[in-house]
Design an enzyme around this catalytic site. Structure first.
Site, PDB file in Angstrom:
ATOM      1  N   ASP A 124      -0.808   5.811  -2.796  1.00 21.29           N
ATOM      2  CA  ASP A 124      -1.979   6.780  -2.184  1.00 21.29           C
ATOM      3  C   ASP A 124      -1.353   8.150  -2.006  1.00 21.29           C
ATOM      4  OD1 ASP A 124      -4.122   6.773  -0.217  1.00 21.29           O
ATOM      5  OD2 ASP A 124      -2.869   7.632   0.931  1.00 21.29           O
ATOM      6  N   TYR A 142      -1.270  16.286   1.008  1.00 24.92           N
ATOM      7  CA  TYR A 142       0.267  16.149   1.005  1.00 24.92           C
ATOM      8  C   TYR A 142       1.020  16.851   0.075  1.00 24.92           C
ATOM      9  CZ  TYR A 142      -1.778  11.535   2.884  1.00 24.92           C
ATOM     10  OH  TYR A 142      -2.314  10.639   3.653  1.00 24.92           O
ATOM     11  N   LYS A 159      -7.139  12.068  -2.271  1.00 23.86           N
ATOM     12  CA  LYS A 159      -8.117  12.484  -1.261  1.00 23.86           C
ATOM     13  C   LYS A 159      -8.657  14.122  -1.343  1.00 23.86           C
ATOM     14  CE  LYS A 159      -5.719   9.331   1.554  1.00 23.86           C
ATOM     15  NZ  LYS A 159      -4.532   9.770   1.504  1.00 23.86           N
ATOM     16  N   HIS A 204     -11.192  12.952   2.732  1.00 20.97           N
ATOM     17  CA  HIS A 204     -10.003  12.688   3.660  1.00 20.97           C
ATOM     18  C   HIS A 204     -10.479  12.547   5.001  1.00 20.97           C
ATOM     19  CE1 HIS A 204      -5.346  13.488   3.895  1.00 20.97           C
ATOM     20  NE2 HIS A 204      -5.678  12.384   4.700  1.00 20.97           N
TER      21      HIS A 204
HETATM   22  N1  LIG Z   1      -6.393   8.995   5.315  1.00 21.72           N
HETATM   23  C1  LIG Z   1      -5.493   9.717   6.289  1.00 21.72           C
HETATM   24  O1  LIG Z   1      -6.316  10.224   7.247  1.00 21.72           O
HETATM   25  C2  LIG Z   1      -4.321   9.060   6.446  1.00 21.72           C
HETATM   26  C3  LIG Z   1      -3.550   9.359   7.494  1.00 21.72           C
HETATM   27  C4  LIG Z   1      -2.067   8.968   7.730  1.00 21.72           C
HETATM   28  C5  LIG Z   1      -1.492   8.230   6.725  1.00 21.72           C
HETATM   29  N2  LIG Z   1      -2.221   7.857   5.447  1.00 21.72           N
HETATM   30  C6  LIG Z   1      -1.373   7.097   4.587  1.00 21.72           C
HETATM   31  O2  LIG Z   1      -1.005   6.129   4.895  1.00 21.72           O
HETATM   32  C7  LIG Z   1       0.374   6.192   4.317  1.00 21.72           C
HETATM   33  C8  LIG Z   1       1.223   5.251   5.612  1.00 21.72           C
HETATM   34  O3  LIG Z   1       1.045   5.402   6.864  1.00 21.72           O
HETATM   35  P1  LIG Z   1       2.047   6.531   7.483  1.00 21.72           P
HETATM   36  O4  LIG Z   1       3.122   7.150   6.782  1.00 21.72           O
HETATM   37  O5  LIG Z   1       1.475   7.287   8.504  1.00 21.72           O
HETATM   38  O6  LIG Z   1       2.990   5.291   8.426  1.00 21.72           O
HETATM   39  P2  LIG Z   1       3.496   4.075   8.221  1.00 21.72           P
HETATM   40  O7  LIG Z   1       3.480   3.690   6.801  1.00 21.72           O
HETATM   41  O8  LIG Z   1       3.070   3.021   9.257  1.00 21.72           O
HETATM   42  O9  LIG Z   1       5.124   4.339   8.736  1.00 21.72           O
HETATM   43  C9  LIG Z   1       6.113   4.981   7.823  1.00 21.72           C
HETATM   44  C10 LIG Z   1       7.323   4.930   8.775  1.00 21.72           C
HETATM   45  O10 LIG Z   1       7.719   3.841   8.868  1.00 21.72           O
HETATM   46  C11 LIG Z   1       9.266   3.610   8.296  1.00 21.72           C
HETATM   47  N3  LIG Z   1       9.170   2.407   7.424  1.00 21.72           N
HETATM   48  C12 LIG Z   1       8.794   1.874   6.614  1.00 21.72           C
HETATM   49  N4  LIG Z   1       9.123   0.802   6.215  1.00 21.72           N
HETATM   50  C13 LIG Z   1      10.081   0.299   7.122  1.00 21.72           C
HETATM   51  C14 LIG Z   1      10.207  -1.029   7.472  1.00 21.72           C
HETATM   52  N5  LIG Z   1      10.311  -1.988   6.634  1.00 21.72           N
HETATM   53  N6  LIG Z   1      11.024  -1.257   8.561  1.00 21.72           N
HETATM   54  C15 LIG Z   1      11.332  -0.133   9.397  1.00 21.72           C
HETATM   55  N7  LIG Z   1      10.521   1.013   9.273  1.00 21.72           N
HETATM   56  C16 LIG Z   1       9.984   1.422   8.060  1.00 21.72           C
HETATM   57  C17 LIG Z   1       9.144   5.017   7.426  1.00 21.72           C
HETATM   58  O11 LIG Z   1      10.481   5.369   7.629  1.00 21.72           O
HETATM   59  P3  LIG Z   1      11.576   5.536   6.215  1.00 21.72           P
HETATM   60  O12 LIG Z   1      11.102   6.553   5.467  1.00 21.72           O
HETATM   61  O13 LIG Z   1      13.137   5.703   6.919  1.00 21.72           O
HETATM   62  O14 LIG Z   1      11.498   4.123   5.761  1.00 21.72           O
HETATM   63  C18 LIG Z   1       8.303   6.171   8.105  1.00 21.72           C
HETATM   64  O15 LIG Z   1       8.780   6.577   9.090  1.00 21.72           O
HETATM   65  C19 LIG Z   1       0.561   7.517   4.580  1.00 21.72           C
HETATM   66  O16 LIG Z   1       1.885   7.866   3.830  1.00 21.72           O
HETATM   67  C20 LIG Z   1      -0.714   8.064   3.817  1.00 21.72           C
HETATM   68  O17 LIG Z   1      -0.370   7.763   2.441  1.00 21.72           O
HETATM   69  C21 LIG Z   1      -3.253   8.467   5.636  1.00 21.72           C
END
Ligand SMILES: NC(=O)c1ccc[n+]([C@@H]2O[C@H](COP(=O)([O-])OP(=O)(O)OC[C@H]3O[C@@H](n4cnc5c(N)ncnc54)[C@H](OP(=O)(O)O)[C@@H]3O)[C@@H](O)[C@H]2O)c1
Length: 271
Positions: free
Chosen positions: A42, A47, A71, A104
């Site tokens: 994704d 980004y 997106k 997006h």
């Molecule tokens: N469509 C939209 O508007 C939108 C908005 C937000 C996000 N997104 C997409 O969704 C993806 C995921 O969401 P997100 O990045 O907001 O949050 P997330 O995936 O819920 O969390 C990422 C965080 O969790 C940590 N983490 C990852 N695996 C872990 C584990 N097994 N144990 C403990 N901590 C862990 C990571 O740190 P480390 O790097 O230190 O592991 C990072 O700080 C984004 O990267 C993006 O591609 C889309």
């Protein structure tokens, strides 16, 4: 890799989120993720990492097996801008096609019918395989499905144990769309949660894995992001355990906190 079917399209149920990942690190993580079994990546124009994602996908040698989603940003939703934006994304990704193109964020200044008409045109012309939306409310989903010339396969929304999304999930299901959960481990907040840790311990799993399994077990696609290779493995190891009905219900109660991570208040001013 399990998939979620939506309107004849298969979406791998675990993907790699790449927000905040950049350059060599992003390319390396993307390549490694695909090597260990991820089949869904994704990214987004916003980004600023499409080039690195494309590099990682190509380096994996498995391009044909991987679904790449990107997106279009809300300032590029007018038809002419959208076409330019899609061509730019493809040039940065240096891939043959965008597998899944999403809006997006909605932009109330551009009629949805115009944006979705332009996305359908890009699909007909072979630039993208499938189209969908992100951050759409129940009302917007109804409108989008009414006016879109092509099927909309998913709505990517914030979804984790601390947020009650049952209304928008029900709307996605009514329209035959897959739900793709972003921030599925609540930006890392699942780690250290007493309930998730306790349930995880009973299965020999981490709290993050329980948070992801809770969603996957409901047929929700998850796209956790990590910058650590070892967590790529952890976040994919979700298919050798099952949460009981009682455990699902207990985790479900955490949504009463109704905590949103992504702030929607920044979104209305798209000029
Ligand atoms: N469509 C939209 O508007 C939108 C908005 C937000 C996000 N997104 C997409 O969704 C993806 C995921 O969401 P997100 O990045 O907001 O949050 P997330 O995936 O819920 O969390 C990422 C965080 O969790 C940590 N983490 C990852 N695996 C872990 C584990 N097994 N144990 C403990 N901590 C862990 C990571 O740190 P480390 O790097 O230190 O592991 C990072 O700080 C984004 O990267 C993006 O591609 C889309």
């Amino acid at each position: 890799m399990q998939v979620v079917e939506a309107k004849g399209f298969s979406i791998p149920i675990v993907g790699l989120g790449t927000w905040m990942l950049r350059g060599r690190e992003c390319a390396r993580l993307t390549e490694q993720a695909i090597r260990i079994g991820y089949r869904h990546i994704d990214t987004a124009q916003m980004y600023d990492n499409e080039a690195a994602v494309g590099e990682g996908v190509r380096a994996s040698g498995k391009r044909a097996e991987v679904m790449v989603a990107t997106k279009v940003q809300p300032t590029s939703l007018a038809p002419h801008d959208l076409e330019r934006s899609v061509k730019e994304s493809l040039a940065k990704l240096r891939l043959d096609v965008i597998d899944l193109l999403l809006i997006h964020w909605p932009n109330p200044r551009v009629p949805l019918s115009e944006t979705l008409g332009a996305m359908a045109k890009m699909k007909r012309e072979g630039y993208v395989k499938q189209i969908g939306v992100s951050n759409f409310t129940v009302a917007l989903l109804d409108e989008a499905n009414r006016v879109s010339p092509e099927p909309l396969v998913c709505n990517q929304i914030e979804c984790h144990p601390y947020l009650d999304q049952h209304k928008v999930i029900a709307a996605c299901r009514k329209h035959g769309m897959a739900v793709v959960a972003y921030s599925p481990i609540a930006r890392g907040n699942a780690k250290g949660d007493a309930v998730l840790e306790r349930i995880g311990k009973a299965h020999g799993k981490s709290a993050a894995q329980v948070s992801l399994r809770f969603l996957v077990q409901q047929g929700i696609v998850v796209i956790p992001r990590t910058s650590k290779i070892e967590r790529l493995v952890e976040n994919l190891a979700l298919f050798d355990f099952e949460l009981s009905e009682a455990e699902m219900a207990e985790i479900g109660k955490l949504s009463r906190r109704n905590e949103r991570i992504v702030d929607w208040s920044w979104s209305p001013n798209w000029d």
